[in-house]
Design a protein around this motif. Structure first.
Motif, PDB file in Angstrom:
ATOM      1  N   THR A   1     -20.510  -6.269  -2.600  1.00 12.10           N
ATOM      2  CA  THR A   1     -21.601  -6.590  -3.529  1.00 12.10           C
ATOM      3  C   THR A   1     -22.806  -5.684  -3.290  1.00 12.10           C
ATOM      4  OG1 THR A   1     -20.905  -8.905  -3.682  1.00 12.10           O
ATOM      5  CG2 THR A   1     -23.161  -8.394  -4.341  1.00 12.10           C
TER       6      THR A   1
ATOM      7  N   LYS B   1     -21.664   2.297  -8.218  1.00 15.78           N
ATOM      8  CA  LYS B   1     -21.417   1.144  -9.088  1.00 15.78           C
ATOM      9  C   LYS B   1     -20.085   1.217  -9.831  1.00 15.78           C
ATOM     10  CE  LYS B   1     -24.124   2.964 -13.005  1.00 15.78           C
ATOM     11  NZ  LYS B   1     -23.029   2.954 -14.001  1.00 15.78           N
ATOM     12  N   ASP B   2     -19.555   2.420 -10.054  1.00 14.48           N
ATOM     13  CA  ASP B   2     -18.280   2.552 -10.765  1.00 14.48           C
ATOM     14  C   ASP B   2     -17.091   2.739  -9.821  1.00 14.48           C
ATOM     15  OD1 ASP B   2     -19.474   2.340 -13.295  1.00 14.48           O
ATOM     16  OD2 ASP B   2     -19.985   4.484 -13.305  1.00 14.48           O
TER      17      ASP B   2
ATOM     18  N   LYS C   1     -22.097  -1.986  -4.320  1.00 14.69           N
ATOM     19  CA  LYS C   1     -22.055  -1.780  -5.768  1.00 14.69           C
ATOM     20  C   LYS C   1     -23.455  -1.765  -6.395  1.00 14.69           C
ATOM     21  CE  LYS C   1     -17.455  -3.225  -7.253  1.00 14.69           C
ATOM     22  NZ  LYS C   1     -17.295  -2.085  -8.170  1.00 14.69           N
TER      23      LYS C   1
END
Length: 404
Positions: free
Chosen positions: A372, A381-382, A375
């Motif tokens: 978490t 994030k991807d 990301k």
């Protein structure tokens, strides 16, 4: 008396099997108030108490060195214990009759399951190849190899006195096992029992004892002190013999008995576990248990790290969220594709089991926390994440070694 039958308790039907492997799914109703019956006469024990112990010590050692008896260790430990606690120099008995008693009194034991490991395996110690006997302890060999590796092949500051003591003890016990394996023509990496509960008596009764002169000669050959054998000789007055707890049987840690001026490796099937216990016992004696534990876990962590490197995963410098359990957790991030990362973690327990399982640390929560937080980084994030977990419940304490 509780009306609930434990899954691992003997089935009340009298089959001798564990309840979970017998009548657990049946609709049978058992009157547990009438399950306590008068104890039957044990003719096997009577025979042991009435006949020469040297003969019976040779018999129980030979019985353990038959591959198809691997997995019948609970019964063999019970027999060995009764022999050791009833040593005598009476006349030899008729072993044909003894086997008949065994087949009746020790036909099975509900605590025994098919072993998941081999009957005999191989270890290398100071250039020597040894056939060894791990018993039913599934991780005994791995523990032994890792312990001796960190003690003798890695740079460390463990006390020289500790190392010398371990070298002496390990060498002697490996040499004694080697001599017995040669006498019984046992090679390394042999499988054991295949679901046969009866004892296999296909061995010749031979002298398995070691004289004082033989022990001295072995020690002289390897430049070790003969007195090291005392670390493995059982105390016949040990209170552990009277508490009926198989996990506390003194022969598990001290598998050699001295009788009639000779030494018998009476629990040879427990050879490697006894060595592991010896190493831990000595680490406590020389006040280096904590350091040994740290070296042990570091070795396994770097082994895991090295495995990632071998398959082409690249170690990154990605920072992880603050870890409040850093003393039992080792973790790093590896990259194995353009937009794929692996969270690799090694979890070990140097406290007690309650700490590990009682809510103080939750691995799933830690994995969720790490992924978490990562990301949230715009550059990640991807990314897709893979988790690689190794959980090592390994307690190195004075009287027990457990690895799951």
């Amino acid at each position: 008396m509780s009306n609930k039958i434990g899954r691992n308790e003997p089935c009340p039907c009298g089959s001798g099997k564990k309840y979970k492997k017998c009548c657990i799914d049946s609709n049978k109703v058992f009157d547990l108030n009438h399950t306590i019956q008068a104890k039957k006469e044990n003719k096997t024990y009577n025979f042991i108490e009435s006949h020469n112990s040297s003969q019976l010590l040779n018999f129980i050692i030979g019985l353990q060195l038959v591959p198809s008896n691997h997995g019948k260790n609970v019964r063999m430990e019970e027999l060995a214990t009764h022999i050791v606690t009833n040593l005598n120099t009476k006349q030899n008995g008729d072993l044909r009759l003894f086997k008949q008693h065994l087949n009746k009194d020790f036909a099975f034991n509900y605590m025994e399951d098919l072993p998941e490991n081999l009957f005999s395996e191989n270890v290398i110690f100071y250039g020597g190849n040894y056939t060894v006997f791990p018993g039913i302890y599934g991780y005994a060999i791995e523990i032994f190899k890792n312990l001796t590796e960190v003690i003798f092949t890695q740079t460390n500051d463990l006390p020289d006195e500790f190392k010398n003591q371990i070298y002496s003890g390990v060498t002697l016990i490996l040499e004694l096992g080697k001599i017995l394996s040669i006498k019984f023509n046992i090679e390394r990496n042999i499988e054991g029992s295949q679901n046969e509960t009866k004892f296999d008596y296909s061995f010749n009764l031979i002298d398995t004892s070691f004289s004082q002169d033989e022990i001295i000669e072995i020690c002289k050959l390897h430049s070790i002190e003969p007195k090291i054998i005392n670390e493995f000789v059982v105390d016949l007055n040990d209170e552990g013999f009277s508490n009926n707890d198989p996990e506390e049987n003194p022969l598990l840690t001290n598998p050699i008995v001295q009788f009639d001026n000779k030494y018998y490796f009476v629990l040879i099937s427990n050879q490697i576990n006894a060595l592991n216990e010896f190493i831990i016992r000595m680490s406590n004696h020389y006040n280096c248990n904590q350091k040994l534990t740290e070296l042990y876990h570091n070795n396994l962590w770097y082994e895991q790290w090295g495995a990632c490197d071998k398959i082409g995963w690249e170690l990154t410098d990605i920072k992880l969220p603050v870890n409040n359990h850093h003393t039992i957790t080792k973790e790093r991030i590896f990259q194995f594709d353009q937009n794929r990362l692996t969270y690799a973690c090694y979890i070990h327990n140097d406290k007690d089991e309650e700490y590990f399982s009682g809510g103080n640390f939750n691995l799933d929560n830690r994995i969720t926390e790490v992924i978490t937080e990562l990301k949230k980084e715009p550059s990640l994030k991807d990314y897709k994440f893979l988790t690689l977990e190794r959980v090592q419940k390994f307690y190195i304490v004075e009287k027990s070694i457990l690895q799951i």
